[in-house]
Enzyme design. Structure first.
Site, PDB file in Angstrom:
ATOM      1  N   HIS A 116      15.638  43.865  21.801  1.00 14.48           N
ATOM      2  CA  HIS A 116      17.103  43.860  22.016  1.00 14.48           C
ATOM      3  C   HIS A 116      17.522  43.527  23.450  1.00 14.48           C
ATOM      4  CE1 HIS A 116      17.661  45.503  18.045  1.00 14.48           C
ATOM      5  NE2 HIS A 116      17.061  46.646  18.340  1.00 14.48           N
TER       6      HIS A 116
HETATM    7  C1  TV1 Z   1      19.291  60.056  22.322  1.00 12.05           C
HETATM    8  C2  TV1 Z   1      19.041  61.157  21.528  1.00 12.05           C
HETATM    9  C3  TV1 Z   1      19.550  58.816  21.760  1.00 12.05           C
HETATM   10  C4  TV1 Z   1      19.058  61.029  20.135  1.00 12.05           C
HETATM   11  C5  TV1 Z   1      19.804  57.415  19.761  1.00 12.05           C
HETATM   12  C6  TV1 Z   1      19.801  55.612  16.475  1.00 12.05           C
HETATM   13  C7  TV1 Z   1      19.564  58.669  20.370  1.00 12.05           C
HETATM   14  C8  TV1 Z   1      19.797  57.328  18.386  1.00 12.05           C
HETATM   15  C9  TV1 Z   1      19.329  59.802  19.548  1.00 12.05           C
HETATM   16  C10 TV1 Z   1      20.044  56.024  17.768  1.00 12.05           C
HETATM   17  C11 TV1 Z   1      19.558  58.491  17.634  1.00 12.05           C
HETATM   18  C12 TV1 Z   1      20.581  53.948  17.559  1.00 12.05           C
HETATM   19  C13 TV1 Z   1      23.434  52.746  18.087  1.00 12.05           C
HETATM   20  C14 TV1 Z   1      25.773  53.579  18.669  1.00 12.05           C
HETATM   21  C15 TV1 Z   1      25.389  51.741  19.453  1.00 12.05           C
HETATM   22  C16 TV1 Z   1      24.544  52.880  19.096  1.00 12.05           C
HETATM   23  C17 TV1 Z   1      12.608  49.220  19.816  1.00 12.05           C
HETATM   24  C18 TV1 Z   1      27.834  52.256  19.162  1.00 12.05           C
HETATM   25  C19 TV1 Z   1      19.185  59.544  15.538  1.00 12.05           C
HETATM   26  C20 TV1 Z   1      13.359  48.299  18.937  1.00 12.05           C
HETATM   27  C21 TV1 Z   1      17.701  50.792  18.622  1.00 12.05           C
HETATM   28  C22 TV1 Z   1      18.744  51.507  17.798  1.00 12.05           C
HETATM   29  C23 TV1 Z   1      16.497  50.325  17.807  1.00 12.05           C
HETATM   30  C24 TV1 Z   1      19.956  51.778  18.612  1.00 12.05           C
HETATM   31  C25 TV1 Z   1      15.420  49.737  18.693  1.00 12.05           C
HETATM   32  C26 TV1 Z   1      21.028  52.559  17.852  1.00 12.05           C
HETATM   33  C27 TV1 Z   1      14.363  48.935  17.963  1.00 12.05           C
HETATM   34  N1  TV1 Z   1      20.156  54.331  16.382  1.00 12.05           N
HETATM   35  N2  TV1 Z   1      19.328  59.664  18.200  1.00 12.05           N
HETATM   36  N3  TV1 Z   1      20.522  54.947  18.427  1.00 12.05           N
HETATM   37  N4  TV1 Z   1      26.528  52.666  19.517  1.00 12.05           N
HETATM   38  N5  TV1 Z   1      22.217  52.620  18.637  1.00 12.05           N
HETATM   39  O1  TV1 Z   1      23.606  52.758  16.898  1.00 12.05           O
HETATM   40  O2  TV1 Z   1      14.914  47.867  17.238  1.00 12.05           O
HETATM   41  O3  TV1 Z   1      13.678  49.730  17.043  1.00 12.05           O
HETATM   42  O4  TV1 Z   1      19.538  58.384  16.269  1.00 12.05           O
HETATM   43 ZN    ZN Z   2      13.962  48.878  15.259  1.00 12.61          ZN
END
Ligand code: TV1
Ligand code: ZN
Ligand code: CA
Length: 393
Positions: A146
């Site tokens: 990303h």
């Molecule tokens: C801290 C503590 C951060 C608990 C993040 C899930 C947390 C997430 C957390 C989380 C979580 C996301 C969004 C919302 C954008 C945000 C390595 C508007 C239980 C490659 C990245 C996902 C995936 C980001 C990375 C996503 C990869 N999901 N708990 N955060 N905002 N961010 O939705 O592709 O795997 O979830």
């Molecule tokens: Zn992922």
């Protein structure tokens, strides 16, 4: 020629850095760098290191990171201190500089080192393919798809994949990038929007309102213009919850088979994000270790240089299972695994809470209802076929 015997199988190199694995994103953050330690201990306990060249990867230099990233971003990344951003009820979404310091991309101790080690492993792996010292190079610490030129995003700060592909382009005319992480590989796709030397294909859960990052619709094929040589070279496979091994295997074979036929890549870069497995803390699919690993096997059988990256994966024991199984595919040991039980202590300690006997291929987690119809999957293959009409290698 008679009498000349070729060495069987492929040369495989394995690139990791134990110092990378010590970093912490924070107590509750889903990204756990120690999943790399767990994976490695399982891989080693099966004795696989004897069938590969093992390297401790270096940290990438500033100049290497700057082959993709903007210098003002790198300078900031190198100097910010891990001060927690105070939570403000009036403004719960503050404008973060370069998107750094929020909950997804927190600032933590040693952040710059962590990033440069991830990129260093990916780059070392790419260089082994360039010098032909390896046929398959593995960098499970990479795959952070990303990250943008000047922005952190979704747990990713430095796009090690883009940096590694830029290296591959120095010695290979065309690179096919394939992304089986459950999230859309937006950073890699965007980086190569304007070139016809890289084709990007991402398979992902697609639900723009509710699932990160919200991009990667079927008809998102990059900026379309007659002046852009990269038009039609971004392929997206948007999926719903609960896709099974059988469906995924059919789709992967159809889509990637056609991409290889038209694009004729000279090397493949495969991001093996393990969050597409069933039971993943953030994922939505029903893939088993076998279904996930079948993608690695397919790519290996193409018989051109292959680099394997890690990526997402938020149920660490399942991540270790998948990446161990996939390492065994690279070295052609997958059949031997079934008859082996790892006895090494780190593995047993981590798995002692599992009720099932800790086997490699049986992963944790309940299956989800499958929301993918065969009709939808056929439409995807149809659309991809139409896109590929514009592609001429
Ligand atoms: C801290 C503590 C951060 C608990 C993040 C899930 C947390 C997430 C957390 C989380 C979580 C996301 C969004 C919302 C954008 C945000 C390595 C508007 C239980 C490659 C990245 C996902 C995936 C980001 C990375 C996503 C990869 N999901 N708990 N955060 N905002 N961010 O939705 O592709 O795997 O979830
Ligand atoms: Zn992922
Ligand atoms: Ca993906």
């Amino acid at each position: 020629e008679a009498g000349v015997t070729r060495p069987k199988g492929y040369n495989v190199s394995f690139h990791c850095n134990p110092d990378m694995e010590k970093h912490h994103f924070g107590q509750t953050h889903p990204m756990k760098p120690w999943r790399l330690t767990l994976s490695k201990s399982l891989i080693y306990s099966y004795g696989m290191s004897f069938a590969m060249d093992n390297y401790i990867s270096r940290a990438a230099t500033y100049e290497e990171l700057a082959s993709f990233h903007a210098t003002d971003y790198l300078d900031f990344l190198g100097t910010v201190l891990p001060e927690p951003v105070p939570f403000d009820v009036e403004n719960p979404n503050p404008d973060l500089k370069f998107n750094l310091g929020g909950s997804d991309c927190p600032l933590f101790e040693g952040l710059y080192d962590y990033c440069s080690m991830s990129a260093g492993g990916a780059l070392d792996a790419a260089r082994k393919l360039c010098t032909k010292q390896s046929d398959i190079a593995i960098a499970w610490g990479g795959g952070l798809h990303h990250a943008k030129k000047s922005e952190a995003s979704g747990f990713c700060y430095i796009n090690d994949i883009v940096i590694a592909i830029l290296q591959l382009l120095r010695c290979y005319p065309r690179v096919l990038y394939i992304d089986i992480d459950v999230h859309h590989g937006d950073g890699v796709e965007e980086a190569f929007f304007s070139t016809d030397r890289v084709m990007t294909v991402s398979f992902h859960k697609y639900d723009p309102q509710n699932f990160f990052p919200g991009t990667g619709a079927l008809d998102d094929n990059g900026p379309q213009s007659e002046h852009n040589p990269g038009s039609h070279h971004a392929i997206n496979v948007p999926l719903n919850d609960g896709i099974t091994d059988e469906q995924y295997d059919w789709l992967f074979n159809s889509v990637i088979g056609k991409c290889i036929e038209k694009f004729r890549p000279s090397a493949i870069a495969l991001q093996c994000g393990a969050d597409s497995l069933a039971g993943d803390r953030l994922g939505r699919f029903n893939l088993q270790v076998q279904g996930h690993g079948a993608c690695v096997d397919f790519c290996k059988r193409v018989g051109i240089p292959l680099i394997l990256f890690g990526g997402g994966g938020y149920t660490p024991r399942n991540v270790a299972r998948a990446w161990t199984y996939e390492t065994s595919i690279a070295i052609d040991h997958q059949d031997k695994l079934k008859h082996m039980i790892p006895t090494h202590t780190p593995w047993r300690d981590h798995f002692r809470h599992e009720t099932l006997f800790p086997t490699l291929e049986q992963i944790l987690g309940e299956p989800r209802p499958n929301r993918n119809t065969q009709k939808k999957l056929q439409d995807i293959v149809q659309h991809v076929t139409e896109q590929l009409r514009f592609v001429q290698a």
